[in-house]
Design a protein around this motif. Structure first.
Motif, PDB file in Angstrom:
ATOM      1  N   LEU A  39     -20.835  24.415 -71.527  1.00 46.41           N
ATOM      2  CA  LEU A  39     -21.831  24.077 -72.358  1.00 46.41           C
ATOM      3  C   LEU A  39     -22.928  25.379 -72.429  1.00 46.41           C
ATOM      4  O   LEU A  39     -23.309  25.755 -73.285  1.00 46.41           O
ATOM      5  CB  LEU A  39     -22.771  23.027 -72.088  1.00 46.41           C
ATOM      6  N   ASP A 162     -25.197  16.295 -76.546  1.00 43.88           N
ATOM      7  CA  ASP A 162     -24.498  15.334 -75.636  1.00 43.88           C
ATOM      8  C   ASP A 162     -25.078  14.090 -75.407  1.00 43.88           C
ATOM      9  O   ASP A 162     -26.130  13.513 -75.920  1.00 43.88           O
ATOM     10  CB  ASP A 162     -24.118  16.111 -74.412  1.00 43.88           C
ATOM     11  N   ILE A 187     -18.281  14.925 -76.792  1.00 45.08           N
ATOM     12  CA  ILE A 187     -17.067  14.306 -76.053  1.00 45.08           C
ATOM     13  C   ILE A 187     -16.743  13.346 -77.382  1.00 45.08           C
ATOM     14  O   ILE A 187     -17.084  13.494 -78.440  1.00 45.08           O
ATOM     15  CB  ILE A 187     -17.577  13.435 -74.837  1.00 45.08           C
ATOM     16  N   ARG A 335     -18.903  14.762 -60.388  1.00 44.06           N
ATOM     17  CA  ARG A 335     -19.907  13.251 -60.064  1.00 44.06           C
ATOM     18  C   ARG A 335     -19.584  12.445 -59.037  1.00 44.06           C
ATOM     19  O   ARG A 335     -19.015  11.352 -59.007  1.00 44.06           O
ATOM     20  CB  ARG A 335     -19.329  12.541 -61.622  1.00 44.06           C
TER      21      ARG A 335
HETATM   22  O1  F6P Z   1     -18.102  17.848 -71.934  1.00 43.39           O
HETATM   23  C1  F6P Z   1     -18.912  17.200 -71.808  1.00 43.39           C
HETATM   24  C2  F6P Z   1     -19.706  17.748 -70.437  1.00 43.39           C
HETATM   25  O2  F6P Z   1     -21.371  17.233 -70.429  1.00 43.39           O
HETATM   26  C3  F6P Z   1     -19.758  19.324 -70.636  1.00 43.39           C
HETATM   27  O3  F6P Z   1     -20.834  19.878 -71.111  1.00 43.39           O
HETATM   28  C4  F6P Z   1     -19.911  19.666 -69.139  1.00 43.39           C
HETATM   29  O4  F6P Z   1     -19.188  20.635 -68.894  1.00 43.39           O
HETATM   30  C5  F6P Z   1     -19.040  18.318 -68.569  1.00 43.39           C
HETATM   31  O5  F6P Z   1     -19.384  17.284 -69.352  1.00 43.39           O
HETATM   32  C6  F6P Z   1     -19.531  18.143 -67.102  1.00 43.39           C
HETATM   33  O6  F6P Z   1     -20.441  17.077 -66.851  1.00 43.39           O
HETATM   34  P1  F6P Z   1     -21.566  17.167 -65.739  1.00 43.39           P
HETATM   35  O7  F6P Z   1     -22.736  17.867 -66.246  1.00 43.39           O
HETATM   36  O8  F6P Z   1     -21.598  15.783 -65.575  1.00 43.39           O
HETATM   37  O9  F6P Z   1     -21.009  17.683 -64.398  1.00 43.39           O
END
Ligand code: F6P
Length: 491
Positions: A39, A162, A187, A335
């Motif tokens: 992003l 998002d 997404i 995560r």
């Molecule tokens: O694809 C959606 C998204 O929010 C991306 O912008 C990002 O690369 C990915 O998921 C990673 O998510 P997080 O910010 O939870 O690590």
């Protein structure tokens, strides 16, 4: 075309993660680095054309101190200049918002990941996370965005990003009437029945929150169409599918598709670094005849385990390929405070051990699993692969499918899930696979590895061409031209 009015507008971007991250070094001095995730790259492109402020959640102590100043800070990094304003929810509220509601609840719904016979339970814990986490953090974002818009309401453009921020737009609209709001959902958007998992008040808050925007944007026409159907099915709203319009609260909201892309030139620059060259030398010195590659966040939606099952099956069916290939899996940890992700990582490690034990020999293991975040190695592997496997269960776009073909020098074959957003643009030149069909994926690996050289070259050339032609710059321009058109239509 972009109107003069639009060029004058004050731009405020909001996303959960910021473009840069501030951390304290061991001596307590703040250091700044580029923020993680794709992003950042694409929104940097937006801000390069239209400078503005980026509102993000504070994720470190250094960022929380900046949030306390309640104003944007200016920072220059790698030739880019950013104005960033942080919001600082309490750690408890952030945990509920990020680790319970956004991930897994919304993420799993939008990627069809819940196994509905067993999960999810929406009990007191989840409701508490919605009201005291997600909504609280969304309110903080809305206040900071409204503050940045300030007295420029009629001349502001707010770009929300998002699924973490579905309930921001309405509050900003109420606080700053006349502000133009667009939200990009990066997404997938699933079909209406799957949204019924959410209790009605939460589901309505998600939809009515998003409909607080003037334009709701997605990566593919398929997601747009699902969104419009959902508005009709779940909220009984008046929808014009041909024009991509929903009527809500006496306004017209547009739903549009803009397939996001990459910037091939800056990717090539990054691949030209000394670290990427070193990594490529190392890869070349160890490579077998064929290199199979996957590059993913360690996420359930990426379908990593079925990819290894497919390799297992392929080696059973075609033992002549044993010891002639390596499947390099570059997986970035993700995560790690969410239970489902912790269990998934353990399962990934277990299946890799099983497949390696099943087929490996004293000096060869079929899978080289690396759970790490190392961009130079990724760039090196892109250059070297013979087959790139992108078999996501569901994926908003998947930029790996676009980055790989740009850097690859082996006429590598892309094996691509029919359910990745990138399939709409690249499917004709990839080998399409159903992500659940392990036999089909094993067969696609075989077809890729035995494909005649001229066919490989043709397909690789076409993939490169499609990506080159649909640059991230075009992605930005298409959005701004629709914003100008919507402003004109509403005037
Ligand atoms: O694809 C959606 C998204 O929010 C991306 O912008 C990002 O690369 C990915 O998921 C990673 O998510 P997080 O910010 O939870 O690590």
């Amino acid at each position: 075309m972009e109107g003069a009015d639009l060029a004058q507008r004050r731009i405020v971007v909001a996303a959960n993660r910021g473009p840069v991250s501030f951390h304290d070094d061991p001596s307590g001095e703040p250091v700044v680095a580029r923020g993680p995730g794709g992003l950042v790259t694409v929104l940097t492109e937006v801000l390069r054309h239209h400078p503005g402020t980026w509102v993000a959640a504070a994720l470190s102590d250094a960022e929380r101190r900046l949030a306390a100043e309640q104003r944007a800070v200016e920072v220059a990094l790698d030739g880019e200049e950013y104005r960033v304003r942080y919001v600082a929810p309490s750690p408890e509220a952030y945990h509920k918002y990020y680790n319970i509601v956004a991930n897994p609840m919304l993420w799993f719904i939008q990627h069809y990941l819940w196994d509905l016979g067993r999960h999810p339970d929406i009990g007191a814990n989840e409701l508490d996370a919605w009201y005291n986490g997600y909504l609280v953090v969304n309110e903080l974002f809305a206040k900071a965005v409204a503050d940045e818009v300030g007295r420029h309401a009629g001349a502001a453009l707010v770009l929300l990003h998002d699924y973490q921020l579905y309930c921001v737009a309405r509050d900003v609209r109420d606080a700053c009437p006349g502000t133009f709001l667009q939200q990009f959902v990066h997404i997938p958007w699933p079909q209406s029945d799957y949204w019924r998992v959410l209790p009605t008040p939460i589901r309505e808050a998600v939809f009515r929150g998003l409909l607080g925007n003037d334009i709701v944007a997605f990566h593919t026409r398929h997601y747009v169409s699902n969104f419009l159907r959902c508005c009709a099915d779940l909220l009984d709203l008046e929808v014009d599918e041909t024009r991509g319009v929903v009527r809500h609260d006496g306004r017209e909201v547009w739903a549009r598709a803009y397939p996001v892309s990459i910037d091939p030139a800056s990717l090539r620059d990054a691949a030209d670094s000394a670290r990427a060259h070193d990594a490529e030398r190392e890869l070349r010195s160890r490579r077998r005849e064929f290199l199979l590659l996957r590059v993913d966040r360690l996420d359930l939606s990426k379908n990593i385990i079925r990819g290894f099952h497919a390799l297992d099956r392929f080696l059973e069916l075609h033992p002549e390929f044993k010891e002639r290939l390596t499947f390099l899996a570059l997986l970035q940890p993700s995560r790690e405070d969410v239970e489902e992700y912790v269990t998934y990582r353990e399962r990934v490690e277990r299946i890799v051990a099983d497949v390696n034990t099943h087929h490996g020999t004293t000096d060869w293991m079929p899978i080289d699993l690396r759970i790490q975040d190392d961009f130079p190695i990724t760039l090196a592997a892109y250059a070297q692969y013979d087959v790139l496997l992108v078999n996501a269960i569901s994926d908003g776009m998947n930029l790996v499918a676009k980055e790989g073909p740009i850097l690859n020098r082996h006429d590598g074959v892309l094996v691509l899930s029919e359910y990745a957003g990138a399939y709409e643009e690249l499917g004709a030149f990839a080998l399409g696979v159903n992500p659940f069909d392990i036999e089909g994926q094993a067969e696609a690996l075989h077809r890729a590895l035995t494909m005649p050289a001229d066919e490989r070259a043709d397909r690789a050339g076409m993939l490169r061409r499609v990506v080159e032609e649909n640059s991230v710059e075009k992605w930005v321009q298409a959005q701004f031209s629709d914003i100008a058109a919507k402003l004109a239509a509403d005037a």
